[in-house]
Every structure is written in C-alpha cells, then in structure tokens.
Scaffold this motif. Structure first.
Motif, short mmCIF file in Angstrom:
data_model
loop_
_atom_site.label_atom_id
_atom_site.label_comp_id
_atom_site.label_asym_id
_atom_site.label_seq_id
_atom_site.Cartn_x
_atom_site.Cartn_y
_atom_site.Cartn_z
N PHE A 277 0.85 -1.18 0.00
CA PHE A 277 0.00 0.00 0.00
C PHE A 277 0.89 1.23 0.00
O PHE A 277 1.73 1.41 0.88
N LEU A 292 -0.63 3.61 6.80
CA LEU A 292 -0.36 3.74 5.36
C LEU A 292 1.08 3.39 5.01
O LEU A 292 1.38 3.04 3.87
N ARG A 303 -3.48 -2.60 11.63
CA ARG A 303 -4.69 -2.68 10.82
C ARG A 303 -5.81 -3.34 11.64
O ARG A 303 -6.95 -2.89 11.62
N ILE A 354 -16.64 12.72 13.18
CA ILE A 354 -15.42 11.92 13.40
C ILE A 354 -14.64 12.45 14.60
O ILE A 354 -14.09 11.67 15.39
N ALA A 459 -9.03 10.42 6.46
CA ALA A 459 -9.77 9.50 5.58
C ALA A 459 -11.26 9.54 5.88
O ALA A 459 -12.09 9.25 5.02
N GLY A 460 -11.60 9.92 7.11
CA GLY A 460 -12.97 9.73 7.55
C GLY A 460 -13.95 10.84 7.29
O GLY A 460 -15.15 10.62 7.33
N THR A 463 -14.29 12.13 2.64
CA THR A 463 -14.91 11.13 1.76
C THR A 463 -16.43 11.05 1.97
O THR A 463 -17.19 11.11 1.01
N SER A 530 -6.35 4.07 -6.47
CA SER A 530 -5.51 3.46 -5.43
C SER A 530 -4.10 3.25 -5.96
O SER A 530 -3.92 2.87 -7.11
N ARG A 532 -0.22 1.44 -5.27
CA ARG A 532 0.59 0.45 -4.57
C ARG A 532 2.01 0.53 -5.12
O ARG A 532 2.22 1.04 -6.21
N PRO A 589 -15.80 1.38 -4.64
CA PRO A 589 -15.64 2.72 -4.03
C PRO A 589 -14.85 2.66 -2.73
O PRO A 589 -14.21 3.64 -2.35
N PHE A 590 -14.89 1.50 -2.04
CA PHE A 590 -14.14 1.36 -0.79
C PHE A 590 -12.87 0.54 -1.00
O PHE A 590 -12.28 0.05 -0.03
N ARG A 595 -6.67 -4.40 2.20
CA ARG A 595 -6.59 -2.98 2.59
C ARG A 595 -7.88 -2.22 2.30
O ARG A 595 -7.89 -0.99 2.22
N CYS A 597 -11.27 -0.27 2.68
CA CYS A 597 -11.56 0.78 3.66
C CYS A 597 -12.19 0.19 4.94
O CYS A 597 -13.26 -0.41 4.89
N PRO A 598 -11.52 0.38 6.09
CA PRO A 598 -12.10 -0.15 7.33
C PRO A 598 -13.23 0.74 7.85
O PRO A 598 -13.93 0.37 8.79
N GLY A 599 -13.40 1.93 7.20
CA GLY A 599 -14.41 2.87 7.72
C GLY A 599 -15.72 2.81 6.96
O GLY A 599 -16.57 3.70 7.11
C1 HEM Z 1 -17.82 7.21 1.62
C2 HEM Z 1 -16.81 7.22 2.42
C3 HEM Z 1 -15.51 6.53 2.21
C4 HEM Z 1 -14.96 6.06 1.07
C5 HEM Z 1 -15.54 6.11 -0.33
C6 HEM Z 1 -13.68 5.48 1.41
C7 HEM Z 1 -12.82 4.88 0.50
C8 HEM Z 1 -11.60 4.37 0.85
C9 HEM Z 1 -10.69 3.81 -0.08
C10 HEM Z 1 -10.93 3.66 -1.56
C11 HEM Z 1 -9.60 3.44 0.61
C12 HEM Z 1 -8.29 2.89 0.06
C13 HEM Z 1 -8.36 1.62 -0.59
C14 HEM Z 1 -7.09 1.20 -1.27
O1 HEM Z 1 -6.32 2.01 -1.81
O2 HEM Z 1 -6.93 0.03 -1.30
C15 HEM Z 1 -9.80 3.75 1.98
C16 HEM Z 1 -8.89 3.50 2.95
C17 HEM Z 1 -9.09 3.85 4.27
N1 HEM Z 1 -10.22 4.42 4.80
FE1 HEM Z 1 -11.90 4.92 3.80
N2 HEM Z 1 -13.48 5.62 2.74
C18 HEM Z 1 -14.58 6.24 3.26
C19 HEM Z 1 -14.79 6.55 4.57
C20 HEM Z 1 -13.93 6.27 5.61
C21 HEM Z 1 -14.18 6.55 6.98
C22 HEM Z 1 -15.45 7.18 7.53
C23 HEM Z 1 -13.08 6.17 7.67
C24 HEM Z 1 -12.80 6.23 9.13
C25 HEM Z 1 -13.62 6.58 10.05
C26 HEM Z 1 -12.12 5.63 6.72
C27 HEM Z 1 -10.88 5.15 7.02
C28 HEM Z 1 -10.01 4.60 6.13
C29 HEM Z 1 -8.69 4.13 6.47
C30 HEM Z 1 -8.04 4.16 7.85
C31 HEM Z 1 -8.11 3.65 5.31
C32 HEM Z 1 -6.71 3.03 5.16
C33 HEM Z 1 -6.80 1.53 5.28
C34 HEM Z 1 -5.46 0.83 5.23
O3 HEM Z 1 -4.46 1.50 5.15
O4 HEM Z 1 -5.44 -0.40 5.29
N3 HEM Z 1 -12.70 5.70 5.48
N4 HEM Z 1 -11.03 4.33 2.10
#
Ligand code: HEM
Length: 656
Positions: A277, A292, A303, A354, A459-460, A463, A530, A532, A589-590, A595, A597-599
């Motif tokens: 990542f 990250l 994670r 958040i 991130a939170g 988005t 994304s 990598r 989208p997530f 990896r 999105c945990p959110g």
């Molecule tokens: C509609 C809202 C959201 C979308 C579309 C979204 C989308 C994503 C995407 C596409 C990734 C990266 C995936 C990758 O490159 O493989 C990601 C990573 C992440 N997101 Fe979200 N996200 C959203 C909301 C949130 C929320 C609300 C949180 C936390 C409260 C959050 C926390 C994270 C974190 C911590 C990562 C990094 C994960 C890692 O490094 O393993 N996201 N998100």
C-alpha cells in the motif's frame, strides 16, 4: 585565367549533372486557392514535384549516361514540366533544374539568373514586352563577348519556348500521373508508418513497456491533476488506454507508475502481496508513520486495531454520538436558512462526527482550528512534494505539524488518565489504542498513535462529505427517488417516539436509501484511485513491473464501463437491487482485498443518519442547475452546491 575559368565551369557542370541524376522530391503548400492550367489547387493543399520526372526523361536527358554537358544543353527543355509546381505557387521561382529546387527554398548557389526566369516563366502572366525588354538589356552583354548564343553556358531561354502553351497535352497527363502517384505513395507511406507505430506499441505492450514517463519528477502529474480538476479524468484514462492498452507506464507524483485498467487489474492491485500500500510522496511525508506506511507484522497488528475500532459493533455504539451531532448541526446550520452551501456544511458535519468519536468529549474550542488545518492538509495530499514556501505541499506540512502538536497533547492527557484509572477503552481512539498496547496487541508509540489518528480523521470526513453532498445534488434533480427515500425514512420515523435517537435497527431498514448512496458512489467515487508499490519485480499478464515502481488503478474506469453497468451515465439505484449479480472488482468505491476501507460501516451509518433527518425536514432546489464539479483531489461542486431550502414538516426531533 582562361584555364581557371574552364576549371570552374567544368566543376559546375559536373556538380549539376550529378544533381540531375540524384533523385529527390519537393513539396509546396498553397497559401491560397491557385489555378494552374484549369486545375484548382485549393488553399492548404500540397503540390508535389519530383526532379527525376524530368531529369530521367529520355526525351530530355539520356538517363543512363553521366553527361556533364547535358545539364546545360537540355536546360530549357525540361523547364516546362517543372513549372507546374513552382509557377503555381506565388513566391517560388520556376526552375527546370530541380535537383536543388527553386524559389525561396533553392540552395543558395546562383547558376541561373533565377528571379528573371521566375518572371519570364510566370505562367500566362509573362508580358511579351517585358521579355523583349529583358532580351534587349541582355543583348549588349552578349555582343561584348560576355555572352555567346552558341555557348550553351551563356544561352538564355528561348522566348518562343517561354511563350508557348504552358503544358503540352502529353506532359500534362504525365504530371497528373505524377501527382496521383505521389498522393498514392504518400498515403501508402503514411499507412505503413501507422502500421509500424501500432506494431511498435503492440511489442511494447507485450514487453510491458508501453506508455511514457514524461518529464523527470513532473511526468504526467500535472496533466492528471488538470484532468481531475476539470473533471475529465475518465476521458484522460480512456485516451491513454486507447493509445497504449489497459496497462501502461507513466510517471505520477514523482514516481514511475504503471496504470492498470479493469476488474482483473483492480483485483491484482488490491490483493497482490508483492504490492504494498503506497501513497504519494506528499501523503507519506504529511501523514507520517501510520497504517499507510507500515508493513509486515506491525501492519497486521495496527490494521486489526483500527479495524477493531471501526468495526460494526463499535459503530453501533457511536450511533448515539452521530445522531446527536447530526441534529445539532441541522439546528445550527440549516434550520431558518433560506439558502445554504451544502458541500462545506457536509464537510463540517462529517468532521464534527469523526472528531466526537475519535476524541470523545472535550475538544470543542479547538475543533475550529483543527478543521481549518485539516482542510489545508487534505489540499496538499496530491501536491508535488516540493517543500518551498507557499506551495500547497509546504502549507500541508505546516498544517500537519500544528495538528500533530494538538493531538500529541490530547494523547498524553489520555495516557495519564488511563494510568490513573480515569478512563475506559471505549471512550476515544487514543485510550482505545493505548489499552491495546498495554495488552500487547501492538507496540505503537504515542507519536505513532497520533499519526494513525490523523489518518483516520483525514480518511474519515472528506470522503463521507462527498457522498452526502452528491446525494443531495442527485436528489434535488430526481423527485421520484427523493419521494421513495422519504417514504422509507417516514416509515422508520413512525415506529419511533418523538426525539428518540436512531438505532442500529433503524439504519438496517434504510435499504433503498443506501442503494441510492451506492449509485452515488458509483458515479462520483470520493477516492479517484488506489496506489501500490512493487516490493520486487513482478509480472502481470506478461507485463513487467520493476521493483520500486508504483501501480495505480482508477475507480471510474470500471464504474463507468458499459460492459459492467449498462447505460453507465444514467443514475439508476435499481442496479444495486441485486448486488451479487455485479462482477467482482468492478464496483470498488471502498477499494478491496486486505486494505479495503475499514471505515465503510462508519461512512454508511453517518450518511444514512444524516439523510434521515434532512429528507424528513427539508425540500431543496439547486441554486445553479448547471453547476459542475472538480476533483481536488476529492470531488467538490465548483460553487459548493448552494441550495434553496424549504422546511417540510415541524422538527419534532429538534435537539433538546
Ligand atoms: C464514503 C466514504 C468513504 C470512502 C468512499 C472510502 C474509500 C476508501 C478507499 C478507496 C480506501 C483505500 C483503498 C485502497 O487504496 O486500497 C480507503 C482506505 C481507508 N479508509 Fe476509507 N473511505 C470512506 C470513509 C472512511 C471513513 C469514515 C473512515 C474512518 C472513520 C475511513 C478510514 C479509512 C482508512 C483508515 C483507510 C486506510 C486503510 C489501510 O491503510 O489499510 N474511510 N477508504
């Protein structure tokens, strides 16, 4: 003296005879519509002329023989053919002798009195009197012995010949043949060049080399950022995929990068364990040592800690805070306003949600400053990593230092409270992470916990704010969909007492509203792609990806592909009626894989809670129907989505 003159004359003859036998060609472009002997050469067309047509004509020269004298003896004979191209173009001189060409483009070696020939040979425009005057002017010179009509080196063109019809019929035909042959030859050459180019690209693709790295450091970054800014990124990808194929190299944000397109590529990028990542250099520098940047066992532990904090059961616990924040926000910022700007309000709401989850209670007064600094930080995430004053990157770095300072203090306070037994793990993110450390789940320092808090905050909020903003935008334009959502939300409200906060069960019933949200995520994904990095040389379907290179996938490539989503530009939530029918990895989208999105649950819940209160209380109209949006790097309407509000029903759920 005489001997010297003969030597010079001989060498000139030899050179020109050599020129006669050399083949070449010349082209001119018509600066305006030109008529030549009844043929119209339109403005912008080329006329093509080859010296070999006359030079190798046995009627004028003996082609197989190298004869220095022939250049002089036959000089006037081949003039007529040559004039077709040269005389037709104003500004160019006529010449029978074509090896060097004539006119403005002629080699600068005077052999003929060229300007005179141009004047004499200027098609039908040559005035006999002018030619006669010229001959008279030349006569005394000839009589003085400087010119001798018998001497081919001194012979002037025969005026009879010059005033004869410009092209004899046979020669005319010859010239048409030459022009046609030239057109056919040049188009054949062009198509063979195109074939060669296609073949080269195919071979490059097979070797995994197609594409271009562009300028050092900058590469295609500015071009992609511009495309994102003008919301033409989908076309940007398509243009390059068409040119180079679905896998090609470029340079993005300071690193050589391979772009991969399609569901299989998404799967590869999200799941391959030799791809770690990565974020851009700017993201890594600004966000510090967080989830990250970690790898191996430490990554797994962090994670799992973050996932634990954002998992479904935890989100159900955060629901009360979310419900409270949404109602407070609506009371403060929406109620009583005729128009509001939805985009900044959505951002502020998700930031407040958040913050209240991550910090727990008690950071009210500093939220404002934090909100401003987070905005600056987010703006810098895709900037070029050039740390000079006033650049976005530099501003982002300074904002992240200020944020870090505030968060460090909060983390230290929570550490102290925990040591004194004044807090529990569920209170806030810092306490939660410190408890896990004391249990041996991870070994992050306070500094690392702060960096991870910054990542979750970053991130939170932006988005989810994008999702809420574009939901409001779509619903303003689609009363049917808004009607169905309202029905679903009213049904949920009917089961509850006045002012009773939403529960997890309520959110689970918001199925249709979530389908509309999914369709919004498909058409406007908040994260555009994304990244990598390859930890070793790897292969993907025969493409070679060198160690250290980035790979990149863009979500819109599959989200807007008609092969996976019929009529992809149509906003149609029913696509998600049966989500299992969607091919894997085309709706991401997530993200996906380990990896992902945990959110996502957190985002889903806060979006649905927000929509519940907004659709029941308001109706809205877009102030500017034509408002576009840009990606900066997340999508944002250019005017911030101003909307006109109408209060719908008494706010029986107003904040107590
Ligand atoms: C509609 C809202 C959201 C979308 C579309 C979204 C989308 C994503 C995407 C596409 C990734 C990266 C995936 C990758 O490159 O493989 C990601 C990573 C992440 N997101 Fe979200 N996200 C959203 C909301 C949130 C929320 C609300 C949180 C936390 C409260 C959050 C926390 C994270 C974190 C911590 C990562 C990094 C994960 C890692 O490094 O393993 N996201 N998100």
């Amino acid at each position: 003296m005489d001997a010297e003159h003969d030597e010079i004359a001989k060498s000139k003859q030899e050179r020109d005879a050599h020129g006669r036998t050399c083949r070449g060609a010349s082209r001119r472009r018509a600066p305006e519509d030109i008529e030549v002997d009844g043929y119209v050469i339109p403005k912008g067309w080329q006329s093509f002329w080859s010296p070999c047509v006359t030079h190798m004509d046995p009627a004028k020269f003996l082609p197989s023989r190298f004869d220095a004298q022939a250049a002089f003896i036959n000089i006037d004979m081949n003039m007529e053919n040559a004039r077709m191209t040269y005389t037709s173009l104003p500004g160019d001189a006529l010449g029978a002798w074509g090896a060097r060409g004539y006119g403005y483009r002629t080699c600068d070696f005077p052999f003929y009195p060229r300007p005179r020939r141009w004047e004499e040979a200027d098609g039908g425009g040559v005035e006999p009197e002018a030619a006669a005057r010229e001959r008279e002017r030349e006569a005394p010179r000839r009589e003085r012995g400087n010119g001798n009509d018998d001497d081919p080196r001194r012979r002037q063109p025969d005026p009879q010949q010059l005033e004869a019809p410009v092209l004899a019929t046979e020669e005319h035909k010859d010239n048409i043949v030459v022009v046609v042959a030239a057109v056919v030859t040049s188009s054949a050459l062009a198509s063979s060049a195109r074939r060669r180019e296609r073949g080269k690209r195919r071979r490059e693709r097979e070797r995994g080399e197609s594409g271009s790295l562009g300028f050092p450091l900058i590469g295609q970054s500015i071009s992609l950022l511009r495309a994102l800014h003008s919301n033409t990124d989908y076309q940007w990808y398509q243009d390059r995929i068409k040119k180079y194929g679905p896998v090609f190299k470029m340079s993005l944000f300071g690193s050589p990068t391979v772009l991969m397109a399609g569901p299989a590529a998404n799967h590869f990028v999200f799941s391959n364990q030799d791809l770690i990542f990565t974020q851009t250099k700017a993201i890594n520098t600004i966000l510090g040592r967080s989830i990250l940047t970690l790898s191996g066992e430490e990554l797994k532990r962090v994670r799992s800690a973050l996932q634990g904090y954002l998992r479904l059961e935890m989100v159900t616990k955060y629901m009360r805070k979310m419900d409270e924040e949404v109602r407070m926000h609506i009371d403060l910022n929406w109620v009583g306003h005729k128009t509001v700007k939805a985009a900044p309000l959505a951002k502020r709401l998700t930031f407040d949600i958040i913050c209240s989850v991550i910090f727990g209670q008690g950071i009210g007064p500093i939220r404002e400053a934090l909100a401003t600094d987070f905005e600056t930080l987010v703006q810098a995430l895709l900037s070029l990593p050039v740390n000079i004053p006033f650049t976005k990157f530099n501003k982002g770095l300074r904002a992240s230092r200020r944020i870090r300072k505030v968060l460090r203090e909060i983390a230290r306070e929570r550490e102290a409270a925990l040591q004194q037994g004044h807090s529990s793990s569920a209170d806030d993110f810092f306490t939660y992470m410190l408890v896990l450390r004391s249990e041996g789940t991870h070994s992050l320092t306070v500094e690392d916990i702060v960096d991870n808090a910054i990542v979750i905050l970053t991130a939170g909020y932006g988005t989810t704010a994008v999702l809420i903003t574009f939901l409001l935008r779509y619903l303003a334009n689609d009363p049917d969909i808004l009607g169905k959502i309202t029905e679903e939300q009213e049904e949920i409200a009917r089961r509850k007492g006045p002012n009773e906060p939403l529960t997890w069960n309520d959110v689970s019933r918001m199925k249709y509203t979530w389908k509309v949200a999914l369709e919004t995520l498909r058409t406007v994904p908040p994260i555009f792609g994304s990244f990598r990095t390859a930890v070793k040389d790897i292969e993907y379907h025969g493409y070679h990806i060198p160690k250290g290179w980035q790979v990149f996938t863009a979500q819109s490539i599959t989200h807007l592909d008609g092969n996976f989503f019929s009529d992809p530009v149509k906003f149609d939530p029913t696509r998600f009626d049966n989500q299992t029918s969607l091919p894997p990895y085309c709706f991401v989208p997530f993200g996906g894989g380990p990896r992902m999105c945990p959110g996502n649950e957190f985002a889903r819940t806060e979006t649905l809670v927000t929509m519940h209160y907004l659709v029941r209380q308001f109706r809205w109209k877009l102030c500017c129907e034509e408002e576009g949006y840009r990606k900066d790097p997340v999508p944002i309407p250019v005017l911030g989505l101003p909307i006109e509000l109408e209060t719908r029903s008494p706010p029986e759920y107003a904040h107590a």
